[in-house]
Design an enzyme around this catalytic site. Structure first.
Site, mmCIF file in Angstrom:
data_model
loop_
_atom_site.group_PDB
_atom_site.id
_atom_site.type_symbol
_atom_site.label_atom_id
_atom_site.label_comp_id
_atom_site.label_asym_id
_atom_site.label_seq_id
_atom_site.Cartn_x
_atom_site.Cartn_y
_atom_site.Cartn_z
ATOM 1 N N ASP A 1 -10.224 0.377 -18.106
ATOM 2 C CA ASP A 1 -11.290 -0.104 -18.992
ATOM 3 C C ASP A 1 -11.298 -1.631 -18.944
ATOM 4 O OD1 ASP A 1 -9.218 -0.946 -20.575
ATOM 5 O OD2 ASP A 1 -9.635 0.407 -22.251
ATOM 6 N N GLY B 1 0.776 -1.237 0.000
ATOM 7 C CA GLY B 1 0.000 0.000 0.000
ATOM 8 C C GLY B 1 0.808 1.289 0.000
ATOM 9 N N GLY C 1 -9.849 -3.878 -20.650
ATOM 10 C CA GLY C 1 -8.603 -4.603 -20.934
ATOM 11 C C GLY C 1 -7.659 -4.591 -19.740
ATOM 12 N N MET D 1 -4.347 -6.829 -6.837
ATOM 13 C CA MET D 1 -3.931 -7.886 -7.754
ATOM 14 C C MET D 1 -5.105 -8.704 -8.283
ATOM 15 S SD MET D 1 -0.818 -7.227 -7.923
ATOM 16 C CE MET D 1 -0.057 -8.617 -8.727
ATOM 17 N N HIS E 1 0.437 1.753 -13.117
ATOM 18 C CA HIS E 1 1.180 0.623 -13.679
ATOM 19 C C HIS E 1 2.662 1.015 -13.773
ATOM 20 C CE1 HIS E 1 1.885 -3.019 -15.906
ATOM 21 N NE2 HIS E 1 2.588 -2.323 -16.776
#
Ligand code: GRF
Length: 205
Positions: free
Chosen positions: A146, A12, A148, A95, A114
């Protein structure tokens, strides 16, 4: 004020960077709830230290998106004011892949960080992928989520040089420093209503 829900699975540190910025009054948002899918996530204690409410919604061992699971997450979010009208959901090292139903419920209200310059190196072990590929620069990306994996419209990116002697660990460490800057910055842009989307592009002002 917008209610913020943060989803975590582990340490975190991005969550902490966001909450810290809120507590320093840099971001006008209410940290409503931190949810972990893992009871042992150390980030839960950090959230509590900052006086932010926490919840654990244990996820089934099956991999892949599950609306059944996401319904339980949605309920906790909504019960804490993180609604599809007045909420922001930040994935911070969570995750799990979110289901299309969850994503459409919170359309353009879910952010993710990311550790690579997307669209390069999506998915797991992005820093290792970058080293193995041999790129000279990598970094991190905050994007809308989104359907993906790591494909949503990009909001902010920061670049980090890859050094000759970098290991996955050393590169991850330097990228993480940048993550802690751009994630709070992106949350601020969102809650101040400064992000406009035009197809895949986001235009901030
Ligand atoms: C970060 O590297 C983030 O980019 C990735 O997962 C890691 C989470 O770290 N999505 P932390 O839990 O925020 O410390």
């Amino acid at each position: 004020m917008i209610n913020l829900g943060i989803l975590i699975s582990g340490r975190g540190s991005n969550m902490e960077a966001i909450i810290k910025a809120v507590r320093l009054r840099k971001i006008p948002v209410r940290p409503a709830i931190v949810i972990s899918n893992k009871p042992e996530a150390s980030g839960l204690k950090i959230a509590q230290k900052y006086g932010v409410k926490t919840a654990v919604v244990e996820s089934p061992p099956v991999k892949g998106a599950s609306w059944e699971y996401d319904v339980r997450i949605t309920k906790v979010l909504e019960d804490n004011g993180v609604t599809s009208k007045n909420g922001l959901v930040c994935l911070a090292g969570f995750m799990r892949i979110m289901s299309p139903e969850f994503i459409s419920h919170y359309k353009r209200r879910i952010l993710n960080i990311h550790p690579a310059i997307l669209p390069a190196f999506p998915g797991l072990h992005a820093q290792r992928q970058a080293i193995e590929y041999g790129v000279k620069y990598s970094g991190c990306t905050v994007h809308f989520v989104d359907e993906g994996v790591d494909t949503g419209p990009i909001i902010l990116q920061a670049v980090v040089r890859v050094k000759n002697d970098d290991t996955e660990e050393s590169l991850s460490k330097r990228i993480l420093k940048e993550e802690h800057k751009i994630y709070p910055e992106a949350v601020k842009l969102f809650v101040e209503g400064r992000i406009r989307t035009d197809g895949r592009r986001t235009l901030t002002r």
